[in-house]
Design an enzyme around this catalytic site. Structure first.
Site, PDB file in Angstrom:
ATOM      1  CG  ASN A 257      -1.708   1.212   1.454  1.00 16.52           C
ATOM      2  OD1 ASN A 257      -1.776   2.059   0.553  1.00 16.52           O
ATOM      3  ND2 ASN A 257      -2.326   1.344   2.610  1.00 16.52           N
ATOM      4  CD1 TRP A 258       3.359   0.946  -3.073  1.00 21.94           C
ATOM      5  CD2 TRP A 258       3.557   2.309  -4.835  1.00 21.94           C
ATOM      6  NE1 TRP A 258       4.074   0.278  -4.033  1.00 21.94           N
ATOM      7  CE2 TRP A 258       4.205   1.096  -5.128  1.00 21.94           C
ATOM      8  CE3 TRP A 258       3.545   3.318  -5.803  1.00 21.94           C
ATOM      9  CZ2 TRP A 258       4.841   0.856  -6.355  1.00 21.94           C
ATOM     10  CZ3 TRP A 258       4.169   3.085  -7.032  1.00 21.94           C
ATOM     11  CH2 TRP A 258       4.815   1.866  -7.289  1.00 21.94           C
ATOM     12  CE  LYS A 259      -0.267   3.307   4.729  1.00 25.77           C
ATOM     13  NZ  LYS A 259      -0.181   3.419   6.181  1.00 25.77           N
TER      14      LYS A 259
ATOM     15  CG  HIS B 126      -5.814   1.849   5.188  1.00 25.32           C
ATOM     16  ND1 HIS B 126      -5.458   2.837   6.065  1.00 25.32           N
ATOM     17  CD2 HIS B 126      -4.756   1.000   5.102  1.00 25.32           C
ATOM     18  CE1 HIS B 126      -4.217   2.601   6.486  1.00 25.32           C
ATOM     19  NE2 HIS B 126      -3.776   1.488   5.917  1.00 25.32           N
TER      20      HIS B 126
ATOM     21  CD  GLU C 195      -3.055   5.608   6.691  1.00 23.64           C
ATOM     22  OE1 GLU C 195      -3.037   5.702   5.450  1.00 23.64           O
ATOM     23  OE2 GLU C 195      -2.101   5.149   7.354  1.00 23.64           O
TER      24      GLU C 195
ATOM     25  CD  GLU D 178      -3.412  -2.534   7.408  1.00 20.95           C
ATOM     26  OE1 GLU D 178      -2.316  -2.780   6.921  1.00 20.95           O
ATOM     27  OE2 GLU D 178      -4.052  -1.492   7.170  1.00 20.95           O
TER      28      GLU D 178
ATOM     29  N   GLY E 101       2.415   2.402  10.772  1.00 21.09           N
ATOM     30  CA  GLY E 101       3.353   3.505  10.603  1.00 21.09           C
ATOM     31  C   GLY E 101       4.031   3.939  11.891  1.00 21.09           C
TER      32      GLY E 101
ATOM     33  CB  SER F 100       5.207  -1.519  12.019  1.00 24.34           C
ATOM     34  OG  SER F 100       4.757  -0.186  12.193  1.00 24.34           O
TER      35      SER F 100
ATOM     36  N   GLY G 297       2.834  -1.076   4.284  1.00 24.17           N
ATOM     37  CA  GLY G 297       2.842   0.351   3.968  1.00 24.17           C
ATOM     38  C   GLY G 297       4.254   0.827   3.680  1.00 24.17           C
ATOM     39  N   GLY G 298       4.882   1.451   4.673  1.00 21.89           N
ATOM     40  CA  GLY G 298       6.198   2.074   4.503  1.00 21.89           C
ATOM     41  C   GLY G 298       7.221   1.194   3.784  1.00 21.89           C
TER      42      GLY G 298
END
Ligand code: PGA
Length: 251
Positions: free
Chosen positions: A9-11, A95, A97, A167, A173, A212, A233-234
């Site tokens: 997930n590149w966001k 998600h 967010e 999640e 993150g 993470s 993610g990251g």
């Protein structure tokens, strides 16, 4: 047997030139990772770029969000049909967010999930508790409620096509991961809930862990019985890290 799945997930990150390098690196290694399904989810404006870079490779692409509406006067929205037009196979839905920052409710998440399935997309439905919910001992109740609303909208055939991502909001993150045992406890509860709805979906639905995940912790999380891969993610923005996580899922 459920094939492990790792989705990046590149966001809201990327640029044409940075994406080109990342897609090229992932695509080049993917043939050595045939036992894991690899998906990248760039921002929607880069889906056409992902398609042209990945077409013909085993790596699939998907979106991070979709509209609950089919078409029409919905400024700024993107429909499931448009995502299929760009040959997306997956879409992340609900998600945390989106839920926390854009007010997506359980009901909207369920509607989007149904919209995705009816268009032929595999929805990756995200569920997870906040830190205060975990501290209050309500983790399993929160997850159960989030998933129940989705299950109620789907028939058994649709349900068996779902991917669920657990999640924990406090792990996204933050560099703080759930322990493998904490993840397994929730994943097992999700699988029980799916099984109660339909035995087939309990057996086939892949349940990903997200929050993470890094090359250093992926292997022990993925070794748990009900963890079928990860939503990353990251670390999905760094080719070597993402590939190391895919490698961990392949083993
Ligand atoms: P993270 O994000 O890996 O950066 O914690 C996971 C996610 O939000 O899907």
């Amino acid at each position: 047997m459920r094939k492990p799945l790792v989705a990046g997930n590149w966001k809201m990150n990327g640029s044409t030139s940075a994406n080109a390098a990342l897609l090229q690196a992932v695509q080049a290694e993917s043939t050595k990772l045939a036992s894991v399904e690899i998906v990248v989810c760039p921002p929607a404006v880069y889906l056409a770029q992902a398609k042209s870079a990945l077409k013909g490779s085993p790596v699939r692409w998907g979106a991070q969000n979709l509209s609950d509406q089919e078409s029409g006067a919905f400024t700024g929205e993107i429909s499931a049909t448009m995502l299929r037009d760009l040959e997306c196979q997956f879409v992340i839905v609900g998600h945390s967010e989106r839920r926390a920052l854009y007010g997506e409710t359980d009901a909207l998440v369920a509607d989007k999930t149904l919209r995705a399935l009816r268009a032929g997309l595999v929805p990756v439905v995200c569920v997870g508790e906040t830190l205060s919910e975990r501290d209050a001992g309500t983790t399993l109740a929160v997850i159960n409620r989030q998933l129940a609303v989705v299950i109620a909208e789907l028939d058994n055939a649709e349900l068996s096509k779902l991917v669920v991502a657990y999640e924990p909001v406090w792990a996204i993150g933050t560099g703080r991961t759930a322990t493998p045992e904490q993840a397994q406890e929730v994943h097992a509860a999700i699988r029980r809930q799916l099984t109660e709805a339909s035995a087939e979906s309990g057996a086939t639905v892949r349940i990903l862990y997200g929050g993470s995940v890094k090359p250093g912790n992926a292997r022990e999380i993925f070794s748990m019985a009900d963890v079928d891969g990860g939503l990353i993610g990251g670390a999905s923005l760094v080719a070597n890290d993402f590939l190391a996580i895919c490698q961990a899922a392949a083993q």
